[in-house]
Scaffold this active site. Structure first.
Site, mmCIF file in Angstrom:
data_model
loop_
_atom_site.group_PDB
_atom_site.id
_atom_site.type_symbol
_atom_site.label_atom_id
_atom_site.label_comp_id
_atom_site.label_asym_id
_atom_site.label_seq_id
_atom_site.Cartn_x
_atom_site.Cartn_y
_atom_site.Cartn_z
ATOM 1 N N PRO A 2 0.600 -1.236 -0.165
ATOM 2 C CA PRO A 2 0.056 -0.072 0.113
ATOM 3 C C PRO A 2 0.756 1.265 -0.032
ATOM 4 O O PRO A 2 1.093 2.016 1.241
ATOM 5 C CB PRO A 2 -0.822 -0.195 1.152
ATOM 6 C CG PRO A 2 -0.671 -1.548 1.609
ATOM 7 C CD PRO A 2 0.604 -1.922 1.186
ATOM 8 N N GLU A 3 1.198 1.680 -1.233
ATOM 9 C CA GLU A 3 1.607 3.342 -1.351
ATOM 10 C C GLU A 3 0.411 3.973 -1.964
ATOM 11 O O GLU A 3 -0.579 3.253 -2.251
ATOM 12 C CB GLU A 3 2.933 3.169 -2.031
ATOM 13 C CG GLU A 3 3.913 2.353 -1.550
ATOM 14 C CD GLU A 3 5.271 2.455 -2.499
ATOM 15 O OE1 GLU A 3 5.602 3.628 -3.009
ATOM 16 O OE2 GLU A 3 6.258 1.686 -2.398
ATOM 17 N N LYS A 58 -1.426 8.016 1.748
ATOM 18 C CA LYS A 58 -2.007 6.475 2.087
ATOM 19 C C LYS A 58 -2.839 6.278 3.010
ATOM 20 O O LYS A 58 -3.175 5.321 3.495
ATOM 21 C CB LYS A 58 -0.400 5.891 2.590
ATOM 22 C CG LYS A 58 0.747 5.861 1.833
ATOM 23 C CD LYS A 58 1.944 5.592 2.401
ATOM 24 C CE LYS A 58 3.376 6.046 1.694
ATOM 25 N NZ LYS A 58 4.603 5.639 2.560
ATOM 26 N N ARG A 111 0.239 -9.027 8.383
ATOM 27 C CA ARG A 111 1.258 -8.614 9.531
ATOM 28 C C ARG A 111 1.039 -7.710 10.615
ATOM 29 O O ARG A 111 1.777 -7.092 11.169
ATOM 30 C CB ARG A 111 2.709 -8.271 8.845
ATOM 31 C CG ARG A 111 3.163 -9.284 8.003
ATOM 32 C CD ARG A 111 4.166 -8.869 7.065
ATOM 33 N NE ARG A 111 4.294 -10.001 6.092
ATOM 34 C CZ ARG A 111 4.936 -9.998 5.123
ATOM 35 N NH1 ARG A 111 6.091 -8.993 4.820
ATOM 36 N NH2 ARG A 111 4.887 -10.635 3.948
ATOM 37 N N ARG A 150 15.496 20.959 4.147
ATOM 38 C CA ARG A 150 15.883 19.589 4.909
ATOM 39 C C ARG A 150 17.360 19.089 4.725
ATOM 40 O O ARG A 150 17.756 19.479 3.435
ATOM 41 C CB ARG A 150 14.886 18.563 4.380
ATOM 42 C CG ARG A 150 13.473 18.909 4.799
ATOM 43 C CD ARG A 150 13.140 18.816 6.395
ATOM 44 N NE ARG A 150 13.485 17.364 6.819
ATOM 45 C CZ ARG A 150 12.339 16.454 6.573
ATOM 46 N NH1 ARG A 150 11.133 16.799 6.080
ATOM 47 N NH2 ARG A 150 12.555 15.327 7.102
ATOM 48 N N ARG A 259 16.437 1.910 4.262
ATOM 49 C CA ARG A 259 15.689 1.091 3.322
ATOM 50 C C ARG A 259 16.401 0.733 1.869
ATOM 51 O O ARG A 259 17.334 1.377 1.510
ATOM 52 C CB ARG A 259 14.530 2.294 2.625
ATOM 53 C CG ARG A 259 13.917 3.037 3.825
ATOM 54 C CD ARG A 259 13.319 2.326 4.977
ATOM 55 N NE ARG A 259 11.693 1.884 4.538
ATOM 56 C CZ ARG A 259 10.829 1.159 5.387
ATOM 57 N NH1 ARG A 259 11.252 1.340 6.902
ATOM 58 N NH2 ARG A 259 10.161 0.694 4.926
#
Length: 271
Positions: A2-3, A58, A111, A150, A259
């Site tokens: 699920p993106e 999402k 999960r 950032r 990631r």
DNA sequence: CGCTATGTTGTTCC
DNA sequence: AGGAACAACATAGC
């Protein structure tokens, strides 16, 4: 998986199956899956029906003919399955909405990273969770401003849902590849030109994915996603392309911000 | 068995 | 204060 494109696909699925039917009961296998108490959930929803849906990043919000709004988050592996009660309950349907008429909507949680709860209002929830502008709605200018202040690798900043909402680990690699930006580029050094290319790539990748109902195996051949190892998918092993679509380099594999990351060392120079 | 995993959050450090 | 880094969460599948 699920993106944003999966959640959009689930939203349309829910719209096509589960609206305007009286909710008769709700079964919850594990209360940890709820961000609300079970009593509050049933008090608010039994006897009601789903009337409308909205997705932000999402997050899926489902309105009812009562006051509360139901919030779905699909974690890493969530899914929906609508089925008639004469059929066996789908595997991992740990939360089930039973409708009058004999059909049910299962919230599949293999999960247990998935969550359902009640929210007062969509805006209040987005504010509380600091969820930013949806990736399909953000402008190049806002994206630029959100990136430039950032200092982390740009991949990590694009994954931060406060920067832009809806981008996940597979899509961010594709977006960076299509925009020819190195995943470890310092977000504070992006130019407006970088932001414009990233914005165009976000639109392209998300529109492509939604049009294919988030079936990544059907992405165009000039997408780098075909180099990715898909854990459990048989497609992964069979059709995996280790060569960049540019034809001049092998796709590199590394970790950025903890990631798994795939990129082309020739197409995506860190400059 | 050991390793990986699509996401988010809490903690610690700076 | 606020951002960055990263472990932790729970479980399935290879």
């Amino acid at each position: 998986m699920p993106e944003l494109p999966e959640v959009e696909t689930y939203r349309l699925y829910l719209e096509g199956t589960s609206m305007h039917q009286r909710i008769e009961n709700i079964e919850v296998e594990d209360p940890k899956l709820l961000t609300t108490t079970y009593a509050a959930l049933t008090d608010a929803l039994v006897g009601r029906m789903f009337t409308d849906t909205r997705r932000v990043g999402k997050n899926l919000f489902v309105m009812t003919d009562g006051a509360p709004i139901v919030h779905f988050h699909f974690g890493m592996t969530g899914d929906l399955a609508y089925y008639h009660n004469s059929l066996p309950r789908p595997r991992f349907a740990r939360i089930v909405f039973g409708f009058a008429g004999g059909f049910s909507l299962g919230f599949l949680c293999p999960r247990k990273f998935e969550r359902i709860g009640l929210v007062e209002s969509i805006e209040a929830h987005l504010l509380r969770k600091k969820i930013g502008v949806d990736a399909l709605d953000i402008t190049p200018e806002v994206l630029f401003e959100n990136l430039r202040r950032r200092k982390s690798p740009i991949k990590s900043v694009l994954l931060d849902q406060t920067t832009v909402a809806g981008i996940g680990n597979w899509i961010v690699d594709e977006v960076l590849f299509q925009a020819k930006v190195h995943p470890e580029k310092n977000a504070g050094t992006v130019t407006i030109g970088d932001a414009e290319r990233l914005h165009a790539a976000i639109q392209k990748v998300l529109q492509t994915a939604i049009a294919r109902e988030a079936n990544y195996g059907q992405f165009p051949t000039d997408f780098i996603i075909h180099a990715r190892q898909w854990g459990a998918s048989p497609y992964a092993q069979a059709d995996r392309h280790l060569q960049c679509p540019c034809g001049k380099a092998a796709v590199a594999q590394s970790r950025v911000g903890g990631r798994a990351t795939y990129f082309c060392p020739l197409c995506q120079i860190n400059g």
